[in-house]
Design an enzyme around this catalytic site. Structure first.
Site, mmCIF file in Angstrom:
data_model
loop_
_atom_site.group_PDB
_atom_site.id
_atom_site.type_symbol
_atom_site.label_atom_id
_atom_site.label_comp_id
_atom_site.label_asym_id
_atom_site.label_seq_id
_atom_site.Cartn_x
_atom_site.Cartn_y
_atom_site.Cartn_z
ATOM 1 N N SER A 254 0.857 -1.190 0.000
ATOM 2 C CA SER A 254 0.000 0.000 0.000
ATOM 3 C C SER A 254 0.887 1.232 0.000
ATOM 4 C CB SER A 254 -0.894 0.001 1.233
ATOM 5 O OG SER A 254 -0.111 0.291 2.371
ATOM 6 N N LYS A 255 0.243 2.387 -0.060
ATOM 7 C CA LYS A 255 0.974 3.663 -0.109
ATOM 8 C C LYS A 255 1.989 3.777 1.022
ATOM 9 C CE LYS A 255 -2.183 6.795 -2.428
ATOM 10 N NZ LYS A 255 -3.595 6.859 -2.042
ATOM 11 N N ARG A 256 1.625 3.206 2.162
ATOM 12 C CA ARG A 256 2.500 3.220 3.330
ATOM 13 C C ARG A 256 3.916 2.723 2.993
ATOM 14 N NH1 ARG A 256 2.194 -0.586 6.850
ATOM 15 N NH2 ARG A 256 0.654 -1.693 5.629
ATOM 16 N N HIS A 257 3.994 1.778 2.037
ATOM 17 C CA HIS A 257 5.295 1.185 1.710
ATOM 18 C C HIS A 257 6.114 2.042 0.756
ATOM 19 C CE1 HIS A 257 2.986 -2.460 2.987
ATOM 20 N NE2 HIS A 257 4.094 -2.597 3.673
ATOM 21 N N GLY A 258 5.557 3.190 0.361
ATOM 22 C CA GLY A 258 6.317 4.065 -0.543
ATOM 23 C C GLY A 258 5.909 3.822 -1.979
#
Ligand code: GLU
Length: 490
Positions: A254-258
């Site tokens: 997800s976006k959290r992972h960059g």
């Protein structure tokens, strides 16, 4: 002598070749953002499998959701695929242009009784869904049991039959669903527009798709779609549902992972070949083989059997390692082109001819020290510095040591006398070593100030290479800049 067995085998394989349909795969992204790296991997798998089988690979843009689909997103997908070297056969197919075929299929399903008109309004639907939730059953509309027509808008719903649905998936194995798990899903909305579930079946059928390779978030859709294929009397394609990519922490990406888009990896300095190789290996294996450079070598070995059934985790160290290997293998001129933007960033403007030649000549020394093009450009920074080089703080320390400037002057004199045509790594090495032994000093005594004067502390290879690659004129000018400035005062 004629070998009857051989003839038999030969004709068997000819018949097989004639009767086995050509493999057709597709990548069917919804254009709502960018080319997600998960999507890029799906596209690669479809592409290489089609190549492996001598088949075709098509691109279908699933743009029926008008509110979410944008022309920019479509372009980003096309650009991402071009950059990665994933080339589709034929024209791009836009799902929105196939609406007539979707409606025809819905009508055929209505006529055969496999679908029905559902007149439930928003309020009814809310109630029906609530009932389904409470009873832990799939959605069923009361209109499934009547053929009566009301003069009101209606949706066309699929009448899920009783029984079971089985699929054989190349990755997930054999799967059986009880049809009670499947909702009577909408095929055509009240405004006459098709839903994904109908459109995908009709398009895959009309495109002659033989193998659907996609993310396993669509696995249950394979069950639903199988029922629609059967109701239309069409052959189902073969399925291969690939586990999604997870982040390094094991959670769904997800976006959290960059970075999620292929273009973000391009901007981080990955080579298309490096990212291709990494994504290919992320979820597919061929023995212990790790590095694949050309399309030919991948196409030769890529098969669905090699796709792993467990989710793969993104591993940036591995990505860097693979990309570093691709940098080593890339021809210098190509690398120069690919690194142009990053070199420009370091240089502050596009490289002129002199600087381009300087970097190109240095390429073999830059390659082993770079895992990405950003690192490659950073390694080239010392070649691009503008004179007089700013040398401050700790970087200037070697120049402040006693005798440093005197040694630089002495060495500069000798370097001046070296003929331009003799300006080579070996000649420079010999000259420096002679200087050190004649003055009976350790190499560091001159090595450190020379490196400081020539690179200002930027990353650099062996000193002999620094001088060689800067060339006589630039080396002497940089040394003289330092000799003529006063490094003794703070
Ligand atoms: N358009 C769907 C998606 O982007 C893919 C549909 C499919 O591959 O069947 O998730």
């Amino acid at each position: 002598m004629i070998d009857p067995l051989n003839i038999l085998n030969h004709s068997k394989s000819c018949i097989a070749a004639m009767t086995t349909p050509k493999v057709i795969t597709r990548f069917a992204p919804s254009p709502t953002g960018f080319l997600h790296i998960g999507g890029a991997r799906t596209a690669l798998f479809n592409y290489y499998f089609a190549k492996h089988m001598g088949g075709e690979f098509h691109l279908r843009i699933e743009d029926t959701d008008k509110a979410r689909s944008t022309a920019e997103a479509t372009q980003a997908i096309i650009d991402g695929m071009n950059w990665l070297g994933i080339h589709h056969d034929g024209e791009i197919i836009y799902q929105s242009k196939n609406a007539d075929a979707h409606v025809d299929a819905a009508i055929a399903l209505l006529e055969s009784g496999a679908a029905y008109r559902c007149y439930a309004d928003a309020e009814d639907l809310e109630q029906l869904r609530e009932t389904a939730r409470a009873g832990d059953t799939a959605f069923r509309s009361p209109f499934r049991d009547t053929t009566e027509q009301h003069g009101k808008p209606f949706t066309v719903r699929f009448r899920v039959p009783d029984g079971e649905t089985k699929i054989e998936d190349h990755v997930q194995g054999n799967i059986t669903w009880n049809n009670k798990e499947f909702d009577d899903l909408v095929l055509l909305r009240a405004d006459g527009t098709p839903t994904y579930m109908l459109a995908v079946v009709v398009d895959d059928h009309n495109m002659g798709v033989t193998h659907v390779v996609r993310g396993d978030d669509h696995l249950i859709n394979a069950g639903r779609q199988t029922l629609i294929y059967q109701a239309l009397g069409w052959n189902t394609p073969e399925w291969a549902h690939v586990p999604l990519i997870h982040g390094p922490d094991g959670k769904k990406l997800s976006k959290r992972h960059g970075a999620l888009g292929a273009e973000a990896y391009r901007d981080m300095g990955y080579l298309p070949g490096g990212l291709r190789n990494y994504l290919l290996k992320l979820g597919w294996s061929h023995g212990d083989a790790e590095l694949f450079y050309t399309e030919e070598e991948i196409s030769k070995v890529f098969d669905l059997a090699g796709i792993n059934s467990a989710p793969a985790r993104l591993d940036f160290d591995k990505m860097d390692f693979i990309n570093g290997q691709h940098i080593l293998e890339e021809p210098n001129e190509t690398l120069m082109r690919q690194a142009a933007k990053f070199l420009e960033d370091v240089n502050g403007r596009p490289l002129d001819e002199v600087l381009s030649t300087r970097v190109l000549n240095a390429m073999e020394t830059l390659k082993p020290r770079a895992k990405t093009l950003i690192e490659l450009a950073e390694q080239a920074r010392y070649l691009l510095l503008k004179r007089p080089i700013e040398i401050t703080g700790k970087k200037a320390k070697p120049l402040k040591k006693e005798g440093a400037i005197a040694h630089l002057s002495g060495l500069t004199l000798r370097l001046k006398s070296l003929k331009g045509s003799d300006w080579s790594e070996t000649a420079i090495q010999a000259l420096l070593e002679n200087y050190v032994s004649e003055h009976d000093i350790g190499f560091g005594k001159i090595g450190q100030p020379v490196r400081a004067a020539l690179t200002g502390g930027a990353p650099s290879p062996d000193l002999f290479w620094v001088l060689t690659l800067l060339g006589k004129e630039e080396t002497l000018a940089r040394l003289e800049d330092v000799i003529n400035s006063d490094f003794t005062k703070d």
